[in-house]
Design a protein around this motif. Structure first.
Motif, PDB file in Angstrom:
ATOM      1  N   LEU A 181       0.858  -1.181   0.000  1.00  0.00           N
ATOM      2  CA  LEU A 181       0.000   0.000   0.000  1.00  0.00           C
ATOM      3  C   LEU A 181       0.891   1.226   0.000  1.00  0.00           C
ATOM      4  O   LEU A 181       1.780   1.356   0.841  1.00  0.00           O
ATOM      5  CB  LEU A 181      -0.893   0.058   1.242  1.00  0.00           C
ATOM      6  N   SER A 182       0.646   2.130  -0.914  1.00  0.00           N
ATOM      7  CA  SER A 182       1.371   3.397  -0.920  1.00  0.00           C
ATOM      8  C   SER A 182       0.575   4.437  -0.153  1.00  0.00           C
ATOM      9  O   SER A 182      -0.636   4.583  -0.357  1.00  0.00           O
ATOM     10  CB  SER A 182       1.593   3.873  -2.360  1.00  0.00           C
ATOM     11  N   TYR A 183       1.259   5.171   0.749  1.00  0.00           N
ATOM     12  CA  TYR A 183       0.581   6.284   1.403  1.00  0.00           C
ATOM     13  C   TYR A 183       0.988   7.623   0.775  1.00  0.00           C
ATOM     14  O   TYR A 183       0.902   8.682   1.394  1.00  0.00           O
ATOM     15  CB  TYR A 183       0.790   6.280   2.929  1.00  0.00           C
ATOM     16  N   ALA A 184       1.369   7.556  -0.511  1.00  0.00           N
ATOM     17  CA  ALA A 184       1.617   8.768  -1.283  1.00  0.00           C
ATOM     18  C   ALA A 184       0.302   9.236  -1.903  1.00  0.00           C
ATOM     19  O   ALA A 184       0.154   9.353  -3.127  1.00  0.00           O
ATOM     20  CB  ALA A 184       2.664   8.518  -2.357  1.00  0.00           C
ATOM     21  N   THR A 185      -0.671   9.463  -1.041  1.00  0.00           N
ATOM     22  CA  THR A 185      -1.967   9.997  -1.442  1.00  0.00           C
ATOM     23  C   THR A 185      -2.533  10.757  -0.249  1.00  0.00           C
ATOM     24  O   THR A 185      -1.928  10.768   0.822  1.00  0.00           O
ATOM     25  CB  THR A 185      -2.903   8.875  -1.914  1.00  0.00           C
ATOM     26  N   SER A 186      -3.692  11.367  -0.415  1.00  0.00           N
ATOM     27  CA  SER A 186      -4.220  12.224   0.643  1.00  0.00           C
ATOM     28  C   SER A 186      -4.637  11.430   1.876  1.00  0.00           C
ATOM     29  O   SER A 186      -4.970  10.239   1.792  1.00  0.00           O
ATOM     30  CB  SER A 186      -5.425  13.010   0.123  1.00  0.00           C
ATOM     31  N   MET A 187      -4.653  12.110   3.032  1.00  0.00           N
ATOM     32  CA  MET A 187      -5.090  11.466   4.269  1.00  0.00           C
ATOM     33  C   MET A 187      -6.543  11.012   4.152  1.00  0.00           C
ATOM     34  O   MET A 187      -6.906   9.935   4.654  1.00  0.00           O
ATOM     35  CB  MET A 187      -4.922  12.427   5.448  1.00  0.00           C
ATOM     36  N   ASP A 188      -7.371  11.792   3.483  1.00  0.00           N
ATOM     37  CA  ASP A 188      -8.773  11.408   3.298  1.00  0.00           C
ATOM     38  C   ASP A 188      -8.878  10.097   2.519  1.00  0.00           C
ATOM     39  O   ASP A 188      -9.667   9.209   2.878  1.00  0.00           O
ATOM     40  CB  ASP A 188      -9.541  12.510   2.560  1.00  0.00           C
ATOM     41  N   ASN A 189      -8.086   9.981   1.454  1.00  0.00           N
ATOM     42  CA  ASN A 189      -8.084   8.738   0.676  1.00  0.00           C
ATOM     43  C   ASN A 189      -7.621   7.553   1.514  1.00  0.00           C
ATOM     44  O   ASN A 189      -8.175   6.449   1.424  1.00  0.00           O
ATOM     45  CB  ASN A 189      -7.176   8.876  -0.542  1.00  0.00           C
ATOM     46  N   LEU A 190      -6.606   7.786   2.327  1.00  0.00           N
ATOM     47  CA  LEU A 190      -6.073   6.707   3.163  1.00  0.00           C
ATOM     48  C   LEU A 190      -7.100   6.256   4.201  1.00  0.00           C
ATOM     49  O   LEU A 190      -7.301   5.056   4.410  1.00  0.00           O
ATOM     50  CB  LEU A 190      -4.780   7.165   3.842  1.00  0.00           C
ATOM     51  N   HIS A 191      -7.740   7.217   4.862  1.00  0.00           N
ATOM     52  CA  HIS A 191      -8.779   6.868   5.845  1.00  0.00           C
ATOM     53  C   HIS A 191      -9.892   6.048   5.204  1.00  0.00           C
ATOM     54  O   HIS A 191     -10.311   5.019   5.738  1.00  0.00           O
ATOM     55  CB  HIS A 191      -9.366   8.146   6.453  1.00  0.00           C
ATOM     56  N   GLU A 192     -10.357   6.515   4.056  1.00  0.00           N
ATOM     57  CA  GLU A 192     -11.456   5.827   3.386  1.00  0.00           C
ATOM     58  C   GLU A 192     -11.039   4.449   2.882  1.00  0.00           C
ATOM     59  O   GLU A 192     -11.793   3.475   2.990  1.00  0.00           O
ATOM     60  CB  GLU A 192     -11.960   6.692   2.222  1.00  0.00           C
ATOM     61  N   ALA A 193      -9.827   4.348   2.336  1.00  0.00           N
ATOM     62  CA  ALA A 193      -9.354   3.060   1.807  1.00  0.00           C
ATOM     63  C   ALA A 193      -9.251   2.011   2.906  1.00  0.00           C
ATOM     64  O   ALA A 193      -9.694   0.864   2.726  1.00  0.00           O
ATOM     65  CB  ALA A 193      -7.997   3.250   1.130  1.00  0.00           C
ATOM     66  N   VAL A 194      -8.663   2.374   4.045  1.00  0.00           N
ATOM     67  CA  VAL A 194      -8.516   1.407   5.138  1.00  0.00           C
ATOM     68  C   VAL A 194      -9.882   1.046   5.714  1.00  0.00           C
ATOM     69  O   VAL A 194     -10.136  -0.109   6.082  1.00  0.00           O
ATOM     70  CB  VAL A 194      -7.566   1.951   6.221  1.00  0.00           C
ATOM     71  N   ALA A 195     -10.798   2.007   5.772  1.00  0.00           N
ATOM     72  CA  ALA A 195     -12.162   1.717   6.244  1.00  0.00           C
ATOM     73  C   ALA A 195     -12.845   0.717   5.309  1.00  0.00           C
ATOM     74  O   ALA A 195     -13.548  -0.208   5.766  1.00  0.00           O
ATOM     75  CB  ALA A 195     -12.970   3.008   6.327  1.00  0.00           C
TER      76      ALA A 195
END
Length: 394
Positions: A369-383
């Motif tokens: 998983l790359s966290y080279a994206t927005s925090m909002d995208n990361l929160h939603e993706a993990v959810a």
């Protein structure tokens, strides 16, 4: 017309199928979150963009020396002196069309048919393919959580044969984000010196390290190890310049000379304007690098906590790069999937989250998983991942 055997032997990119499917879903109107990016989501810093424009305006759009502009080589030499206290001359530096091209050219001038290159797994997908294209033999060494995804001197010693030409050390690592300590590098270096094995030190993520850890280049540990090491680096990750394609190799001048000769018959030279941009990157303010690093560190902390809370997901917290590399074998089994690749495909189909299966990195029980994206995208993706696992768990 029959294609060359060297091409037929290549393994397709691990990201190709998942990226293609994610793109198709987006085109159908689905809200797909992609976590496969191997590049920073920040634009190239403004002073670098300005330098490129100035170079164009001043007519610096012609051929350059094959090995790179002298001023850029000087900037690279100065960077190595400042960051690693390493002293090189300009004829020990070649500027290439990205760090990938530096590696490719190195293996082409280094390897003869049957020469072996030791590659710790998980590995960046292009390492084995580039070795095979040079008619070498990739020799894989499995690493896992018990060693922090790092090669140990005992295992290295065991894998070395009369055909061993080189070993690749990628610190910080793609895909795991693992980083070797000074002591670990010294131990590996001692083995390489005893057996006269060249060290290929891929340091492309050196600026993206987090917490109290400090990046160490194996070349800075002793004069002997400096002589035995080719450093591979570039500006793609550190200065968000992936598309500019500027990398470099530094080391033994005989090897660098051969690489430069080969480059003169392949690319002629790295793009002139991109070289002037790279000069500005190294000679100018480093504040944008620190800003990007801070953002990645914050994303890492938040995403890691949420990720390891998902049942069946285990992950070693990385200290560098911008990837998480969790073991999801248990989650896949609990969800009724025969393997992680199938779990990844279903995650994309059902929750529209695209991750890269670890099979492409030589370790099929993991995902990147790359966290080279927005925090909002990361929160939603993990959810979404948590929801997917909860829905399928047996």
């Amino acid at each position: 017309m029959e294609l060359a055997k060297r091409v037929a032997a290549l393994t397709p990119s691990a990201t190709l199928a998942i990226t293609s499917k994610a793109k198709a879903l987006r085109e159908e109107g689905h809200d797909v979150i992609g976590l496969g990016a191997g590049e920073p989501d920040f634009n190239t810093p403004e002073h670098i963009l300005s330098a490129a424009k100035q170079a164009m305006d001043e007519g610096h759009t012609k051929y350059t020396p094959s090995g790179g502009l002298p001023r850029l080589k000087a900037a690279i030499v100065a960077k190595l002196q400042q960051d690693q206290k390493l002293t090189y001359e300009q004829d020990e530096v070649i500027v290439t069309t990205g760090a990938k091209h530096a590696l490719y050219t190195l293996f082409q001038v280094l390897l003869n048919k049957g020469d072996e290159v030791i590659i710790p797994a998980p590995y960046w997908v292009s390492y084995p393919e580039q070795v095979k294209l040079a008619e070498g033999e990739p020799v894989f060494v499995h690493t896992d959580e018990t060693t922090g995804f790092k090669l140990t001197p005992d295992i290295l010693e065991h894998k070395i044969t009369d055909q061993t030409k080189a070993v690749i050390i990628n610190s910080p690592s793609n895909p795991t984000g693992a980083m070797y300590t000074k002591e670990e590098l010294q131990a590996l270096g001692d083995v390489c010196l005893r057996h006269n094995v060249l060290i290929v030190s891929d340091e492309i993520y050196e600026k993206l390290v987090y917490g109290e850890v400090v990046h160490t280049s194996i070349a800075e540990l002793s004069a002997e190890l400096k002589k035995q090491t080719i450093i591979i680096n570039g500006l793609s990750k550190s200065h968000s310049m992936t598309g500019w394609r500027i990398g470099y190799a530094v080391g033994d001048r005989r090897i660098i000379k051969a690489m430069t000769s080969l480059a003169s018959h392949s690319t002629s030279n790295p793009t002139s304007v991109a070289q002037y941009a790279a000069i500005a990157a190294y000679e100018g303010s480093q504040e944008p690098v620190d800003v990007m690093k801070k953002a990645f560190s914050e994303r890492l902390d938040e995403t890691y906590k949420a990720l390891v809370a998902i049942p069946g997901v285990a992950c070693v917290k990385p200290t560098g790069a911008f990837y998480l590399y969790p073991n999801v074998k248990q989650a896949a089994e609990q969800c009724g999937f025969s393997n992680v690749d199938a779990w990844v495909e279903a995650l994309l189909d059902e929750e529209k989250v695209a991750v890269v299966p670890g099979s492409g990195f030589g370790t099929p029980d993991y995902i990147r998983l790359s966290y080279a994206t927005s925090m909002d995208n990361l929160h939603e993706a993990v959810a979404r991942m948590a929801r997917f696992v909860e829905k399928h768990r047996q």
